[in-house]
Write an enzyme that holds these catalytic residues in place. Structure first.
Site, PDB file in Angstrom:
ATOM      1  N   GLY A 187      23.671 -23.281 -38.813  1.00  0.00           N
ATOM      2  CA  GLY A 187      23.940 -22.715 -37.985  1.00  0.00           C
ATOM      3  C   GLY A 187      24.600 -23.902 -36.908  1.00  0.00           C
ATOM      4  O   GLY A 187      23.905 -24.759 -36.820  1.00  0.00           O
ATOM      5  N   SER A 188      25.779 -23.694 -36.252  1.00  0.00           N
ATOM      6  CA  SER A 188      26.333 -24.903 -35.707  1.00  0.00           C
ATOM      7  C   SER A 188      27.692 -24.739 -34.974  1.00  0.00           C
ATOM      8  O   SER A 188      28.172 -23.406 -34.977  1.00  0.00           O
ATOM      9  CB  SER A 188      26.495 -26.372 -36.578  1.00  0.00           C
ATOM     10  OG  SER A 188      27.044 -25.857 -37.720  1.00  0.00           O
ATOM     11  N   ARG A 189      28.425 -25.778 -34.685  1.00  0.00           N
ATOM     12  CA  ARG A 189      29.710 -25.661 -33.895  1.00  0.00           C
ATOM     13  C   ARG A 189      30.495 -26.876 -34.313  1.00  0.00           C
ATOM     14  O   ARG A 189      29.993 -28.108 -34.469  1.00  0.00           O
ATOM     15  CB  ARG A 189      29.385 -25.543 -32.470  1.00  0.00           C
ATOM     16  CG  ARG A 189      30.654 -25.611 -31.629  1.00  0.00           C
ATOM     17  CD  ARG A 189      30.279 -25.332 -30.227  1.00  0.00           C
ATOM     18  NE  ARG A 189      31.016 -25.774 -29.001  1.00  0.00           N
ATOM     19  CZ  ARG A 189      30.827 -25.549 -27.769  1.00  0.00           C
ATOM     20  NH1 ARG A 189      29.903 -24.871 -27.403  1.00  0.00           N
ATOM     21  NH2 ARG A 189      31.846 -26.044 -27.002  1.00  0.00           N
TER      22      ARG A 189
END
Length: 231
Positions: A187-189
């Site tokens: 989960g990240s960007r």
């Protein structure tokens, strides 16, 4: 043998140890309790799913910038790139792509060109969907010059759950659009910074496919028919 090689190819190498660990724990749990074994098996399947690494059909053009990650275009705004890259207060267009735990987390090179600088910055682990994540969270920043002479920046940002950023690039690497270069766990960007006058081809809320979705065009004819190749 080719079938086994193809099987490993569709799973990112960062996932091997996790998948093996989940499988081992599942086997041990199953020897004590069938229900726990089933839960472990489901967790192992999810782990395989998370680290999937499929091929993509990458557009062939030196004027394009493609999405480096799967996810939702969460924000498009003017902002300065990470200060550690030495670009000062230069204003650029920032396209932020948010990845949830169900997205493919393998990251890809957004354009053809050369890597000019890289910088890893340890930081906090705020929710990656928050605007302050770009400034305060752990990140790996990359500055590159495209084959058309444009400087762009792309940044892997750790999130609330993500605790490891993997970047396989080095300075002076010659890179091709769509090549795999890293992964962020779990989960990240990813932020992409482009020159202010760049023509964007995406909008906020749009779903992006890493390696395929065209996010910007540096100036070729908009009616050009693009070609694609599998990578």
């Amino acid at each position: 043998m080719k079938q086994y090689n193809d099987l490993f190819k569709i799973i990112h190498r960062e996932g091997y140890i996790f998948i093996a660990s989940f499988a081992l724990v599942s086997f041990l749990l199953a020897s004590f309790n069938e229900k726990l074994g089933c839960i472990g098996f489901i967790a192992t399947i999810w782990c395989i799913y998370f680290f999937r690494n499929p091929d993509r059909f990458v557009p062939i053009s030196d004027d394009l910038v493609i999405s480096p990650a799967d996810g939702i275009i969460q924000e498009i705004k003017e902002a300065s790139p990470p200060p550690e890259l030495g670009l000062g207060d230069l204003e650029m267009i920032r396209v932020s792509i948010f990845l949830n735990i169900f997205n493919i987390h393998v990251n890809r090179i957004p354009a053809n060109g050369k890597i000019l600088a890289l910088h890893y910055n340890p930081g906090k682990f705020f929710n990656a969907s928050l605007d302050k994540a770009s400034l305060y969270n752990e990140r790996q920043s990359v500055l590159m010059e495209t084959d058309q002479g444009q400087k762009i920046v792309f940044v892997q940002i750790a999130g609330l759950i993500a605790r490891r950023i993997v970047c396989d690039l080095e300075e002076d690497n010659e890179v091709k659009m769509g090549e795999r270069y890293g992964i962020i766990r779990f989960g990240s960007r990813v932020d992409v910074y482009l020159p202010l006058k760049t023509a964007l081809l995406v909008s906020k809320g749009q779903t992006a496919i890493g390696g395929e979705t065209i996010i910007a065009d540096f100036g070729r004819k908009k009616t050009e028919e693009f070609k694609f190749e599998r990578k």
